[in-house]
Motif scaffolding. Structure first.
Motif, PDB file in Angstrom:
ATOM      1  N   HIS A 177      56.535  62.665  77.448  1.00  0.00           N
ATOM      2  CA  HIS A 177      55.374  62.567  76.564  1.00  0.00           C
ATOM      3  C   HIS A 177      54.100  62.934  77.316  1.00  0.00           C
ATOM      4  CE1 HIS A 177      52.851  61.130  73.299  1.00  0.00           C
ATOM      5  NE2 HIS A 177      52.158  60.411  74.194  1.00  0.00           N
ATOM      6  N   ALA A 178      53.993  62.499  78.583  1.00  0.00           N
ATOM      7  CA  ALA A 178      52.816  62.825  79.388  1.00  0.00           C
ATOM      8  C   ALA A 178      52.738  64.322  79.679  1.00  0.00           C
ATOM      9  CB  ALA A 178      52.849  62.038  80.695  1.00  0.00           C
ATOM     10  N   LEU A 179      53.901  64.940  79.909  1.00  0.00           N
ATOM     11  CA  LEU A 179      53.923  66.387  80.131  1.00  0.00           C
ATOM     12  C   LEU A 179      53.416  67.140  78.908  1.00  0.00           C
ATOM     13  CD1 LEU A 179      57.334  66.830  82.010  1.00  0.00           C
ATOM     14  CD2 LEU A 179      55.077  67.385  82.920  1.00  0.00           C
ATOM     15  N   ARG A 180      53.834  66.684  77.742  1.00  0.00           N
ATOM     16  CA  ARG A 180      53.384  67.333  76.503  1.00  0.00           C
ATOM     17  C   ARG A 180      51.919  67.061  76.220  1.00  0.00           C
ATOM     18  NH1 ARG A 180      58.665  65.613  72.812  1.00  0.00           N
ATOM     19  NH2 ARG A 180      60.085  67.219  73.653  1.00  0.00           N
ATOM     20  N   GLY A 181      51.369  66.016  76.833  1.00  0.00           N
ATOM     21  CA  GLY A 181      49.985  65.646  76.578  1.00  0.00           C
ATOM     22  C   GLY A 181      48.967  66.440  77.378  1.00  0.00           C
ATOM     23  N   PHE A 182      49.425  67.239  78.351  1.00  0.00           N
ATOM     24  CA  PHE A 182      48.482  68.036  79.124  1.00  0.00           C
ATOM     25  C   PHE A 182      47.858  69.118  78.251  1.00  0.00           C
ATOM     26  CE2 PHE A 182      50.647  66.287  82.838  1.00  0.00           C
ATOM     27  CZ  PHE A 182      49.591  66.110  83.712  1.00  0.00           C
ATOM     28  N   SER A 183      46.561  69.299  78.381  1.00  0.00           N
ATOM     29  CA  SER A 183      45.881  70.359  77.638  1.00  0.00           C
ATOM     30  C   SER A 183      46.116  71.697  78.329  1.00  0.00           C
ATOM     31  CB  SER A 183      44.377  70.076  77.565  1.00  0.00           C
ATOM     32  OG  SER A 183      43.775  70.191  78.843  1.00  0.00           O
ATOM     33  N   TRP A 184      46.133  72.749  77.528  1.00  0.00           N
ATOM     34  CA  TRP A 184      46.307  74.080  78.097  1.00  0.00           C
ATOM     35  C   TRP A 184      45.134  74.437  79.002  1.00  0.00           C
ATOM     36  CZ3 TRP A 184      50.771  76.203  78.374  1.00  0.00           C
ATOM     37  CH2 TRP A 184      51.740  75.957  77.392  1.00  0.00           C
ATOM     38  N   ARG A 185      43.977  73.838  78.734  1.00  0.00           N
ATOM     39  CA  ARG A 185      42.812  74.088  79.590  1.00  0.00           C
ATOM     40  C   ARG A 185      43.070  73.576  81.004  1.00  0.00           C
ATOM     41  NH1 ARG A 185      38.977  70.767  81.428  1.00  0.00           N
ATOM     42  NH2 ARG A 185      36.953  71.662  82.071  1.00  0.00           N
ATOM     43  N   ALA A 217      54.200  63.070  85.940  1.00  0.00           N
ATOM     44  CA  ALA A 217      54.160  64.297  85.141  1.00  0.00           C
ATOM     45  C   ALA A 217      53.248  65.331  85.792  1.00  0.00           C
ATOM     46  CB  ALA A 217      53.678  63.980  83.725  1.00  0.00           C
ATOM     47  N   GLY A 218      52.098  64.886  86.322  1.00  0.00           N
ATOM     48  CA  GLY A 218      51.195  65.800  87.006  1.00  0.00           C
ATOM     49  C   GLY A 218      51.811  66.388  88.259  1.00  0.00           C
ATOM     50  N   LEU A 219      52.539  65.566  89.013  1.00  0.00           N
ATOM     51  CA  LEU A 219      53.205  66.052  90.224  1.00  0.00           C
ATOM     52  C   LEU A 219      54.282  67.088  89.881  1.00  0.00           C
ATOM     53  CD1 LEU A 219      53.574  62.700  92.209  1.00  0.00           C
ATOM     54  CD2 LEU A 219      52.029  64.601  92.738  1.00  0.00           C
ATOM     55  N   LEU A 220      55.000  66.853  88.798  1.00  0.00           N
ATOM     56  CA  LEU A 220      56.024  67.814  88.377  1.00  0.00           C
ATOM     57  C   LEU A 220      55.396  69.146  87.988  1.00  0.00           C
ATOM     58  CD1 LEU A 220      58.368  65.500  86.251  1.00  0.00           C
ATOM     59  CD2 LEU A 220      58.859  66.496  88.494  1.00  0.00           C
ATOM     60  N   LEU A 239      59.753  54.471  91.945  1.00  0.00           N
ATOM     61  CA  LEU A 239      60.215  55.030  90.673  1.00  0.00           C
ATOM     62  C   LEU A 239      61.068  54.054  89.865  1.00  0.00           C
ATOM     63  CD1 LEU A 239      61.109  58.698  91.698  1.00  0.00           C
ATOM     64  CD2 LEU A 239      59.025  57.827  90.637  1.00  0.00           C
ATOM     65  N   GLN A 240      61.261  52.856  90.375  1.00  0.00           N
ATOM     66  CA  GLN A 240      62.000  51.858  89.608  1.00  0.00           C
ATOM     67  C   GLN A 240      61.242  51.552  88.308  1.00  0.00           C
ATOM     68  OE1 GLN A 240      65.101  50.325  90.360  1.00  0.00           O
ATOM     69  NE2 GLN A 240      65.100  52.014  91.819  1.00  0.00           N
ATOM     70  N   GLY A 241      61.949  51.588  87.220  1.00  0.00           N
ATOM     71  CA  GLY A 241      61.334  51.262  85.937  1.00  0.00           C
ATOM     72  C   GLY A 241      60.609  52.410  85.275  1.00  0.00           C
ATOM     73  N   ILE A 242      60.688  53.605  85.865  1.00  0.00           N
ATOM     74  CA  ILE A 242      60.037  54.762  85.241  1.00  0.00           C
ATOM     75  C   ILE A 242      60.717  55.078  83.911  1.00  0.00           C
ATOM     76  CG2 ILE A 242      59.845  57.282  85.406  1.00  0.00           C
ATOM     77  CD1 ILE A 242      57.667  56.022  86.900  1.00  0.00           C
ATOM     78  N   ASP A 243      59.908  55.274  82.881  1.00  0.00           N
ATOM     79  CA  ASP A 243      60.414  55.630  81.559  1.00  0.00           C
ATOM     80  C   ASP A 243      60.393  57.150  81.417  1.00  0.00           C
ATOM     81  OD1 ASP A 243      60.791  56.143  78.825  1.00  0.00           O
ATOM     82  OD2 ASP A 243      59.977  54.191  78.274  1.00  0.00           O
ATOM     83  N   THR A 244      61.578  57.758  81.379  1.00  0.00           N
ATOM     84  CA  THR A 244      61.666  59.213  81.306  1.00  0.00           C
ATOM     85  C   THR A 244      60.994  59.758  80.059  1.00  0.00           C
ATOM     86  OG1 THR A 244      63.790  59.094  82.467  1.00  0.00           O
ATOM     87  CG2 THR A 244      63.241  61.181  81.407  1.00  0.00           C
ATOM     88  N   ASP A 245      61.149  59.048  78.949  1.00  0.00           N
ATOM     89  CA  ASP A 245      60.518  59.502  77.704  1.00  0.00           C
ATOM     90  C   ASP A 245      58.999  59.549  77.840  1.00  0.00           C
ATOM     91  OD1 ASP A 245      62.964  59.789  76.471  1.00  0.00           O
ATOM     92  OD2 ASP A 245      62.963  57.743  75.662  1.00  0.00           O
ATOM     93  N   GLU A 246      58.443  58.573  78.554  1.00  0.00           N
ATOM     94  CA  GLU A 246      56.991  58.562  78.740  1.00  0.00           C
ATOM     95  C   GLU A 246      56.546  59.709  79.642  1.00  0.00           C
ATOM     96  OE1 GLU A 246      55.039  54.970  79.764  1.00  0.00           O
ATOM     97  OE2 GLU A 246      56.220  53.734  78.386  1.00  0.00           O
ATOM     98  N   VAL A 247      57.378  60.052  80.633  1.00  0.00           N
ATOM     99  CA  VAL A 247      57.048  61.189  81.491  1.00  0.00           C
ATOM    100  C   VAL A 247      57.030  62.472  80.664  1.00  0.00           C
ATOM    101  CG1 VAL A 247      57.794  62.587  83.461  1.00  0.00           C
ATOM    102  CG2 VAL A 247      57.998  60.097  83.557  1.00  0.00           C
TER     103      VAL A 247
END
Length: 341
Positions: free
Chosen positions: A51-59, A290-293, A41-49
């Protein structure tokens, strides 16, 4: 030879203790996972995580939630199957469903599921006339179903895609495939063993007649469906690029789940996640995290909250019945003769 091994095992248990070995092994798994997770997890960008969470489709989220629901529905048949196995088929399915769902939802999150899940099962089943020994038998058969399903899924999956296991244990693919084939041979031998004649294990008042051949195949099938649904939920939440086949993700998911289970940490927290992040390094770390969360939310937190609400409402209802002078706590709100209803 057997007697010598038993004497050695008893001596080891008296001097050192198998429980201490298990405790130290769990600590070692958790410590190793913590180190791996820290470096990963070194260097993980929280903002990108985020953003990835918001990018999931409802489908995708809806399909993952549907697979999780199907998995928990399948879990109820672990208990239903176990009740029939120990000769308590008169217990209604709704009771088995309540005990199965709540025990696994609580056990998955609290950790040490053999004890926490067993306590929940005892609270439910004791209200319907099952003794502590019978509840222990239910836990044993349900746990056996889980392990048979895991062994089958991993055996078939690793035989098909041995590199998936290699991404976790760093063992050459041919060794993993050989071990998988041996596992399948052992499973086939066990099925043949119980097919020939009824097999009884245990002693004195703790004896369990193992399911016969056809029922063992059904037992394995229940475990496969359960794990398949869970793996499908995870598959819907991993990044779409680069493409990785379902079997590969399923093998990695089941292996990571077993590592988390072996650690006895609540929900396999840290251990499961570290294994998934290491084994699926080809994915973008922020998107995979983001998927794991999301998976933790759908598979762990939501069912846990629902199970606590159900158990809490049930205890409140039972308390109100007792306060009004209703039926006593034993054998419970159902009729004492255990008739299905």
């Amino acid at each position: 030879m057997y007697d010598r091994l038993r004497v050695a095992a008893d001596a080891f248990d008296r001097t050192i203790g198998w429980h201490r070995v298990g405790f130290l092994a769990s600590l070692a798994v958790i410590a190793a996972a913590a180190v791996v997770l820290w470096h990963t997890l070194q260097g993980i960008d929280t903002d990108e995580v985020i953003h990835a969470l918001r990018g999931f489709s409802w489908r995708d989220i809806g399909l993952a939630a549907g697979f999780v629901a199907a998995g928990y529905f399948t879990l109820t048949f672990y208990d239903e199957f176990a009740l029939h196995t120990i000769g308590r088929s008169e217990v209604p399915y709704r009771v088995a469903a309540l005990a199965g769902f709540t025990s696994y939802a609580v056990g998955h999150n609290v950790g040490a599921s053999a004890f926490t899940g067993g306590a929940v099962r005892y609270r439910v089943y004791s209200m319907h006339g099952l003794s502590a020994i019978e509840v222990a038998k239910v836990c044993f058969i349900a746990g056996f179903t889980f392990w048979l399903g895991n062994a089958t899924v991993l055996g078939l999956g690793i035989t098909w895609a041995p590199e998936a296991a290699s991404s976790i244990n760093q063992v050459p693919a041919w060794i993993n495939r050989t071990l998988a084939i041996i596992t399948l041979i052992v499973l086939a031998t066990y099925v043949g063993w119980v097919w020939r004649t009824p097999r009884v294990i245990g002693r004195s008042n703790w004896e369990v007649t193992l399911p016969g051949g056809p029922l063992t195949l059904l037992q394995i099938g229940i475990g496969i469906v359960d794990l398949g649904c869970c793996a499908a939920a995870m598959y819907m939440l991993v990044p779409h690029e680069p493409y990785i086949g379902f079997v590969t993700v399923a093998v990695i998911f089941v292996a990571a789940t077993l590592l988390g289970f072996a650690s006895h940490s609540p929900g396999g927290l840290g251990v499961f996640d570290a294994a998934m992040l290491v084994a699926l390094m080809q994915y973008d770390k922020e998107q995979l995290l983001a998927g794991l969360l999301l998976f933790r939310l759908l598979y762990y937190l939501v069912p846990f909250a629902l199970a606590l609400a159900i158990l809490g409402c049930r205890e409140l209802w039972l308390g109100m019945r007792r306060a009004r002078g209703g039926a006593p706590a034993q054998p419970g709100p159902e009729s004492a003769d255990h008739r299905p209803g």
